[in-house]
Design a protein around this motif. Structure first.
Motif, PDB file in Angstrom:
ATOM      1  N   VAL A   1      59.181  72.320  82.276  1.00  0.00           N
ATOM      2  CA  VAL A   1      59.827  71.954  82.577  1.00  0.00           C
ATOM      3  C   VAL A   1      59.827  70.337  83.378  1.00  0.00           C
ATOM      4  N   SER A   2      60.619  70.145  84.922  1.00  0.00           N
ATOM      5  CA  SER A   2      60.168  69.570  85.947  1.00  0.00           C
ATOM      6  C   SER A   2      61.514  69.783  87.020  1.00  0.00           C
ATOM      7  N   TYR A   3      60.383  70.506  88.159  1.00  0.00           N
ATOM      8  CA  TYR A   3      60.983  70.821  89.191  1.00  0.00           C
ATOM      9  C   TYR A   3      60.881  69.577  90.338  1.00  0.00           C
ATOM     10  N   ILE A   4      62.473  69.049  90.622  1.00  0.00           N
ATOM     11  CA  ILE A   4      62.758  67.940  91.120  1.00  0.00           C
ATOM     12  C   ILE A   4      64.123  68.004  92.689  1.00  0.00           C
ATOM     13  N   SER A   5      63.195  68.292  92.992  1.00  0.00           N
ATOM     14  CA  SER A   5      64.109  68.022  94.938  1.00  0.00           C
ATOM     15  C   SER A   5      65.644  67.997  94.906  1.00  0.00           C
ATOM     16  N   PRO A   6      66.758  68.891  95.247  1.00  0.00           N
ATOM     17  CA  PRO A   6      67.719  68.302  95.005  1.00  0.00           C
ATOM     18  C   PRO A   6      67.916  66.478  95.945  1.00  0.00           C
ATOM     19  N   GLU A   7      67.624  66.030  96.564  1.00  0.00           N
ATOM     20  CA  GLU A   7      67.705  65.015  97.153  1.00  0.00           C
ATOM     21  C   GLU A   7      66.680  63.990  96.057  1.00  0.00           C
TER      22      GLU A   7
ATOM     23  N   ALA B   1      66.360  66.150  79.499  1.00  0.00           N
ATOM     24  CA  ALA B   1      65.994  67.067  80.339  1.00  0.00           C
ATOM     25  C   ALA B   1      67.349  67.801  80.869  1.00  0.00           C
ATOM     26  N   VAL B   2      68.046  69.008  81.034  1.00  0.00           N
ATOM     27  CA  VAL B   2      68.845  69.623  81.261  1.00  0.00           C
ATOM     28  C   VAL B   2      68.093  69.893  82.147  1.00  0.00           C
ATOM     29  N   CYS B   3      69.522  70.186  83.705  1.00  0.00           N
ATOM     30  CA  CYS B   3      69.378  71.220  84.555  1.00  0.00           C
ATOM     31  C   CYS B   3      69.601  72.467  84.612  1.00  0.00           C
ATOM     32  N   GLU B   4      68.421  73.724  84.724  1.00  0.00           N
ATOM     33  CA  GLU B   4      69.063  75.233  84.538  1.00  0.00           C
ATOM     34  C   GLU B   4      69.281  75.840  85.769  1.00  0.00           C
ATOM     35  N   GLU B   5      68.711  75.837  86.904  1.00  0.00           N
ATOM     36  CA  GLU B   5      68.672  76.164  87.875  1.00  0.00           C
ATOM     37  C   GLU B   5      68.410  76.246  89.236  1.00  0.00           C
ATOM     38  N   ARG B   6      68.696  76.039  90.648  1.00  0.00           N
ATOM     39  CA  ARG B   6      67.995  75.975  91.458  1.00  0.00           C
ATOM     40  C   ARG B   6      67.162  77.174  91.691  1.00  0.00           C
ATOM     41  N   VAL B   7      65.293  76.786  92.356  1.00  0.00           N
ATOM     42  CA  VAL B   7      64.856  78.064  92.441  1.00  0.00           C
ATOM     43  C   VAL B   7      63.808  77.804  94.024  1.00  0.00           C
ATOM     44  N   ARG B   8      62.985  78.723  94.529  1.00  0.00           N
ATOM     45  CA  ARG B   8      62.122  77.817  95.636  1.00  0.00           C
ATOM     46  C   ARG B   8      61.031  78.239  95.429  1.00  0.00           C
ATOM     47  N   LEU B   9      59.885  77.098  95.700  1.00  0.00           N
ATOM     48  CA  LEU B   9      58.863  78.085  95.058  1.00  0.00           C
ATOM     49  C   LEU B   9      57.573  78.985  96.001  1.00  0.00           C
ATOM     50  N   LEU B  10      56.516  78.808  95.587  1.00  0.00           N
ATOM     51  CA  LEU B  10      55.636  79.676  97.025  1.00  0.00           C
ATOM     52  C   LEU B  10      55.419  78.519  97.649  1.00  0.00           C
TER      53      LEU B  10
ATOM     54  N   GLY C   1      57.576  77.490  99.463  1.00  0.00           N
ATOM     55  CA  GLY C   1      58.634  77.010 100.572  1.00  0.00           C
ATOM     56  C   GLY C   1      59.933  76.560 100.144  1.00  0.00           C
ATOM     57  N   SER C   2      59.536  75.219  99.174  1.00  0.00           N
ATOM     58  CA  SER C   2      60.236  74.076  98.902  1.00  0.00           C
ATOM     59  C   SER C   2      61.154  74.379  97.511  1.00  0.00           C
ATOM     60  N   VAL C   3      62.366  74.179  97.448  1.00  0.00           N
ATOM     61  CA  VAL C   3      63.524  74.688  96.455  1.00  0.00           C
ATOM     62  C   VAL C   3      63.890  72.652  96.202  1.00  0.00           C
ATOM     63  N   ALA C   4      63.571  73.908  94.944  1.00  0.00           N
ATOM     64  CA  ALA C   4      63.552  72.378  93.956  1.00  0.00           C
ATOM     65  C   ALA C   4      64.617  73.094  92.875  1.00  0.00           C
ATOM     66  N   ASP C   5      65.564  71.781  92.096  1.00  0.00           N
ATOM     67  CA  ASP C   5      66.156  71.838  90.603  1.00  0.00           C
ATOM     68  C   ASP C   5      65.168  71.742  89.163  1.00  0.00           C
ATOM     69  N   VAL C   6      65.594  73.144  88.633  1.00  0.00           N
ATOM     70  CA  VAL C   6      64.468  73.289  87.674  1.00  0.00           C
ATOM     71  C   VAL C   6      65.608  72.141  85.838  1.00  0.00           C
ATOM     72  N   TRP C   7      64.756  71.755  85.310  1.00  0.00           N
ATOM     73  CA  TRP C   7      64.962  70.535  84.492  1.00  0.00           C
ATOM     74  C   TRP C   7      64.153  70.960  83.634  1.00  0.00           C
ATOM     75  N   ARG C   8      64.806  71.263  82.421  1.00  0.00           N
ATOM     76  CA  ARG C   8      64.114  71.480  81.135  1.00  0.00           C
ATOM     77  C   ARG C   8      63.846  70.792  80.131  1.00  0.00           C
ATOM     78  N   HIS C   9      62.550  70.080  79.554  1.00  0.00           N
ATOM     79  CA  HIS C   9      62.877  69.310  78.963  1.00  0.00           C
ATOM     80  C   HIS C   9      62.968  69.877  77.402  1.00  0.00           C
ATOM     81  N   PRO C  10      63.204  69.036  76.125  1.00  0.00           N
ATOM     82  CA  PRO C  10      63.671  68.968  74.623  1.00  0.00           C
ATOM     83  C   PRO C  10      62.751  69.636  74.302  1.00  0.00           C
ATOM     84  N   VAL C  11      62.429  70.265  73.616  1.00  0.00           N
ATOM     85  CA  VAL C  11      60.813  70.241  72.736  1.00  0.00           C
ATOM     86  C   VAL C  11      60.897  70.560  71.328  1.00  0.00           C
TER      87      VAL C  11
END
Length: 292
Positions: free
Chosen positions: A54-60, A73-82, A84-94
């Motif tokens: 995956v790549s964790y990417i800031s929404p901005e 890559a496809v954006c799957e969900e938005r998460v909060r990392l340990l 404290g920052s918020v990131a979108d989870v982009w999953r890469h085809p494997v």
């Protein structure tokens, strides 16, 4: 032959998946370099069995999002990392069955220090994921970290853990885990960050391992091996208030030769005497053991 940025695999303790991370200098952007590097890393990792990337990417961060889209890559969900920052989870085809990425310029470098050293009671070895729980507990202790910048959060600890292992790639030597009877009890290092005036032997033990001579035993081993490999100058930079580290330096024969001011602090300089022949250590089958 010019640095444009970085790209690679990143998997700290608080991440759920292995990440492909990338960043380019301003003058290198807009030319497809990031996408080219990400594809190469993704395909190589998949060929070697990575279960997911995956790549964790800031929404901005629109630039990084464009790179992710470009490599499929496809954006799957938005998460909060340990952290404290918020990131979108982009999953890469494997695709695990794809052949490895072809590159004739891959270079493998050998370490100038052995990857493990065994002494009478200790094993000095490389960092493994199993060491992390004890390490995180160790660096979270305020007294332990009194002379090392203060206690670390779990998020900071995982990044420091990765950096300790990383110096081996940059210098060919670095931090050894110190194990006693298979248990993490601290670290000892041949250390030379960018702004250090010269290479240093540094050491740090867990609270339950102190007072047993482990630090002196580990320091003597690293010092003697370094001497056997041709190094002639090693010091330890020690805080004037760190009496325990000064006792270790004296016990291994180091001499206080003065003080130094660098990195915004004043430290005592303790110079080690290095045996030209490696002392009691001889190379045996890729490891170094003390002769009886």
């Amino acid at each position: 032959d010019r640095i444009l940025g970085y790209a690679g695999l990143w998997f700290p303790h608080d991440y759920g998946d292995i990440e492909i991370l990338y960043g380019l200098l301003p003058e290198a952007r807009g030319k497809g370099y990031a996408a080219e590097a990400v594809r190469a890393i993704r395909d190589m990792a998949a060929a070697f069995g990575a279960p997911g990337l995956v790549s964790y990417i800031s929404p901005e961060n629109e630039a990084s999002q464009r790179v992710a889209r470009a490599v499929g890559a496809v954006c799957e969900e938005r998460v909060r990392l340990l952290s404290g920052s918020v990131a979108d989870v982009w999953r890469h085809p494997v695709t695990p069955n794809d052949p490895p990425y072809e590159d004739d310029d891959i270079m493998v470098e050998a370490s100038v220090m052995p990857l493990s050293i065994r002494t009478r009671r200790l094993t000095l070895c490389q960092w493994q994921p199993a060491h992390f729980p004890r390490f995180a507990e160790h660096v979270a202790d305020a007294e332990t970290m009194r002379f090392l910048g203060g206690a670390l959060s779990l998020s900071s600890a995982t990044r420091v853990f990765s950096s300790l292992a990383g110096q081996w790639q940059l210098r060919g030597y670095g931090f050894y885990v110190v194990e006693h009877e298979g248990r993490f009890v601290g670290s000892v290092v041949l250390f030379h960050p960018y702004n250090w005036p010269e290479p240093e032997i540094a050491y740090n033990l867990t609270a339950d391992a102190r007072g047993q001579g482990f630090a002196a035993e580990a320091v003597s081993a690293v010092r003697d091996v370094a001497g056997a490999q041709g190094r002639r100058h090693l010091v330890s930079f020690i805080d004037p208030d760190n009496n325990a580290s000064q006792r270790v330096a004296r016990s291994v024969g180091a001499e206080h030769v003065g003080d130094t001011d660098f990195n915004g602090t004043t430290d005592m300089v303790w110079r080690h005497t290095l045996p030209a022949d490696g002392g009691p250590f001889r190379e045996l089958a890729g490891e170094l053991e003390p002769q009886s």
